[in-house]
Design an enzyme around this catalytic site. Structure first.
Site, PDB file in Angstrom:
ATOM      1  N   LYS A 180       0.847  -1.207   0.000  1.00  0.00           N
ATOM      2  CA  LYS A 180       0.000   0.000   0.000  1.00  0.00           C
ATOM      3  C   LYS A 180       0.873   1.244   0.000  1.00  0.00           C
ATOM      4  O   LYS A 180       2.033   1.233   0.429  1.00  0.00           O
ATOM      5  CB  LYS A 180      -0.950   0.030   1.189  1.00  0.00           C
ATOM      6  CG  LYS A 180      -0.285  -0.018   2.583  1.00  0.00           C
ATOM      7  CD  LYS A 180       0.122   1.324   3.160  1.00  0.00           C
ATOM      8  CE  LYS A 180       0.779   1.192   4.528  1.00  0.00           C
ATOM      9  NZ  LYS A 180       1.544   2.357   4.954  1.00  0.00           N
TER      10      LYS A 180
ATOM     11  N   ASP B 279      -2.302  -1.732  10.129  1.00  0.00           N
ATOM     12  CA  ASP B 279      -2.419  -1.734   8.673  1.00  0.00           C
ATOM     13  C   ASP B 279      -2.910  -3.074   8.112  1.00  0.00           C
ATOM     14  O   ASP B 279      -3.141  -3.194   6.905  1.00  0.00           O
ATOM     15  CB  ASP B 279      -1.050  -1.437   8.026  1.00  0.00           C
ATOM     16  CG  ASP B 279      -0.621   0.009   8.212  1.00  0.00           C
ATOM     17  OD1 ASP B 279      -1.466   0.853   8.569  1.00  0.00           O
ATOM     18  OD2 ASP B 279       0.573   0.289   7.986  1.00  0.00           O
TER      19      ASP B 279
HETATM   20  O1  C5P Z   1      -0.233  -1.325  14.791  1.00  0.00           O
HETATM   21  P1  C5P Z   1       1.190  -1.567  14.471  1.00  0.00           P
HETATM   22  O2  C5P Z   1       1.746  -2.772  15.175  1.00  0.00           O
HETATM   23  O3  C5P Z   1       1.502  -1.578  13.019  1.00  0.00           O
HETATM   24  O4  C5P Z   1       1.968  -0.319  15.065  1.00  0.00           O
HETATM   25  C1  C5P Z   1       3.362  -0.317  15.206  1.00  0.00           C
HETATM   26  C2  C5P Z   1       3.744   0.863  16.089  1.00  0.00           C
HETATM   27  O5  C5P Z   1       3.524   2.098  15.391  1.00  0.00           O
HETATM   28  C3  C5P Z   1       2.944   0.994  17.365  1.00  0.00           C
HETATM   29  O6  C5P Z   1       3.511   0.238  18.394  1.00  0.00           O
HETATM   30  C4  C5P Z   1       3.043   2.481  17.652  1.00  0.00           C
HETATM   31  O7  C5P Z   1       4.296   2.801  18.215  1.00  0.00           O
HETATM   32  C5  C5P Z   1       3.014   3.075  16.248  1.00  0.00           C
HETATM   33  N1  C5P Z   1       1.646   3.460  15.826  1.00  0.00           N
HETATM   34  C6  C5P Z   1       1.045   4.577  16.382  1.00  0.00           C
HETATM   35  N2  C5P Z   1      -0.216   4.925  15.999  1.00  0.00           N
HETATM   36  C7  C5P Z   1      -0.871   4.229  15.063  1.00  0.00           C
HETATM   37  C8  C5P Z   1      -0.280   3.103  14.450  1.00  0.00           C
HETATM   38  C9  C5P Z   1       0.993   2.735  14.853  1.00  0.00           C
HETATM   39  O8  C5P Z   1       1.629   5.242  17.242  1.00  0.00           O
HETATM   40  N3  C5P Z   1      -2.089   4.614  14.693  1.00  0.00           N
END
Ligand code: C5P
Length: 325
Positions: free
Chosen positions: A26, A156
Site C-alpha cells: 500500500k 495496517d
Molecule cells: O499497529 P502496528 O503494530 O503496526 O503499530 C506499530 C507501532 O507504530 C505501534 O507500536 C506504535 O508505536 C506506532 N503506531 C502509532 N499509531 C498508530 C499506528 C501505529 O503510534 N495509529
C-alpha cells in the site's frame, strides 16, 4: 455428471494440501496524525491505496505440535524474522486459537514488497497467511471476523486484506472503502535501510511536543481526486504528517525526493513511516522515466514501478497463479 463431481473433489483436495495467496503493498495518499493517545497509539486519518506490488504467502500442513514454520525468499528476505514474531505466524496462531485447532502449518513467504519501508509488507504477510490458513483449514471464517483478527495483529493489516482504496480511522484499522475513478501510476524508491515505525511516531511526538496537534481528518480535495481518477489533483493533495519525522531521522531522503520531482514526478512523498519514497506520475511511461532517473542518481537502493488501486488479498488458482474469483 459423476466425472464433474470427482474433478471438483480432486480440486478441493489440492486446495487443502497447499494454498497460495497474493497480497498487495500500500501507499498512503494521506496520512494525517493526531496526538499520542494514552494507549501509545495515535489517532489517524489514513487514506490507503493498494498498489500492484505483491507478496505471495503459501501454506501447507506442518508437523504436529510444531506450530507455524516460516520460510521466506526474495531480495530482502534476510531482514524478515522467521520466528513467532512474524505477523504471518501470529495470524495462523490467532485464527487457530479462535477455532480451537492446532496452528501446525508451513508458511512460505515469497517477498517482493520492500521490508520496513512503510509499504505494509509485514502486514501483507499477516493478512495473506490469515486468508491462506482459513482456506487450508476449510474454516470459512466470516469476512468481518477475519478483519477483526487483522486489527488485532496490527493497524495496517485489515487494509491488506481489503485492498482497493480505503479511509482508515482510529489507529488506522477502522476502514471505509473509497471509490477510485481511475488508475494512478507510482514509482517507489527503496532506501538502503528500513526505519522502525514506532521510532518514527516517537520522533513525530518529539517534533510536535508542546504544540496543539489537530484531530486528523481526510482532505475532501484528496477524496475527490481519487474518486475522479485525477492524478494532477491527487498530486496537489498528497500529504504525510510523518514525513518531517522520517526526514529528521533520515535526512538523505530529501535528495531522493528532489531527484524524483526534477525528473518529472507530479508529486513526491515518504510512504507512511518511510523510508521508501513514493512518486506519483502522469502515466506509466512517466513512471519508468522517473524510476530511471532515480536509479541513475544513486540516491536509493532500488526502484519499483506499480499502479493502484490493486485488489486485496486473494487466493490464487494452481498452477496458473490467477486470483480465484
Ligand atoms: O499497529 P502496528 O503494530 O503496526 O503499530 C506499530 C507501532 O507504530 C505501534 O507500536 C506504535 O508505536 C506506532 N503506531 C502509532 N499509531 C498508530 C499506528 C501505529 O503510534 N495509529
Amino acid at each position: 455428471m459423476s466425472g464433474t463431481t470427482e474433478g471438483r473433489d480432486r480440486v478441493d483436495e489440492q486446495v487443502r494440501q497447499r494454498v497460495r495467496v497474493r497480497v498487495p503493498a500500500k501507499v498512503n495518499a494521506q496520512l494525517a496524525v493526531g496526538g499520542a493517545r494514552p494507549d501509545g497509539f495515535h489517532d489517524l486519518a489514513n487514506v490507503f491505496l493498494a498498489v500492484g506490488l505483491y507478496d505471495e504467502v503459501t501454506v501447507a500442513p506442518g508437523p504436529a505440535g510444531e506450530g507455524p514454520l516460516i520460510t521466506c525468499t526474495g531480495p530482502d528476505s534476510a531482514q524478515v524474522p522467521l520466528d513467532a514474531t512474524n505477523l504471518a505466524a501470529r495470524a495462523a496462531v490467532a485464527l487457530a486459537g479462535r477455532h480451537g485447532i492446532a496452528p501446525d502449518v508451513r508458511i512460505h513467504i515469497a517477498k517482493d514488497i520492500p521490508v520496513a519501508g512503510g509499504m505494509a509488507g509485514g502486514s501483507a504477510d499477516g493478512a495473506g497467511a490469515l486468508l491462506a490458513c482459513d482456506t487450508l483449514w476449510g474454516l470459512a471464517t466470516p469476512r468481518d471476523e477475519l478483519l477483526a483478527i487483522c486489527a488485532g495483529l496490527g493497524s495496517d493489516v485489515p487494509f491488506s486484506l481489503l485492498g482497493g482504496a480505503a479511509l482508515g480511522t482510529g489507529r488506522g484499522e477502522r476502514l471505509t472503502a473509497l471509490p477510485v475513478g481511475g488508475t494512478f501510476h507510482w514509482v517507489f524508491a527503496v532506501a538502503e535501510e528500513g526505519l522502525s515505525t514506532p521510532r518514527v511516531f516517537q520522533e513525530f511526538d518529539r517534533l510536535t511536543g508542546g504544540t496543539e496537534v489537530p484531530a486528523p481528518a481526510a482532505a475532501p480535495a484528496l477524496l475527490a481526486a481519487l474518486r475522479d481518477g485525477d492524478a494532477p489533483a491527487l498530486a496537489k493533495a498528497l500529504a504525510n504528517d510523518l514525513q518531517r519525522a522520517a526526514l529528521t531521522l533520515r535526512p538523505a531522503l530529501a535528495k531522493t525526493l528532489a531527484t524524483g520531482t526534477a525528473a518529472g514526478a507530479l508529486a513526491a512523498l515518504a510512504t507512511a513511516s518511510g523510508p521508501t519514497t513514493a512518486f506519483l506520475t502522469k502515466d506509466g511511461a512517466g513512471a519508468h522515466l522517473v524510476a530511471e532517473a532515480l536509479r541513475a542518481s544513486g540516491t536509493c537502493r532500488t526502484t519499483r514501478v506499480a499502479a493502484g488501486p490493486a485488489p486485496g488479498a486473494a487466493v490464487l488458482a494452481e498452477p496458473a497463479g490467477e486470483p480465484v474469483s
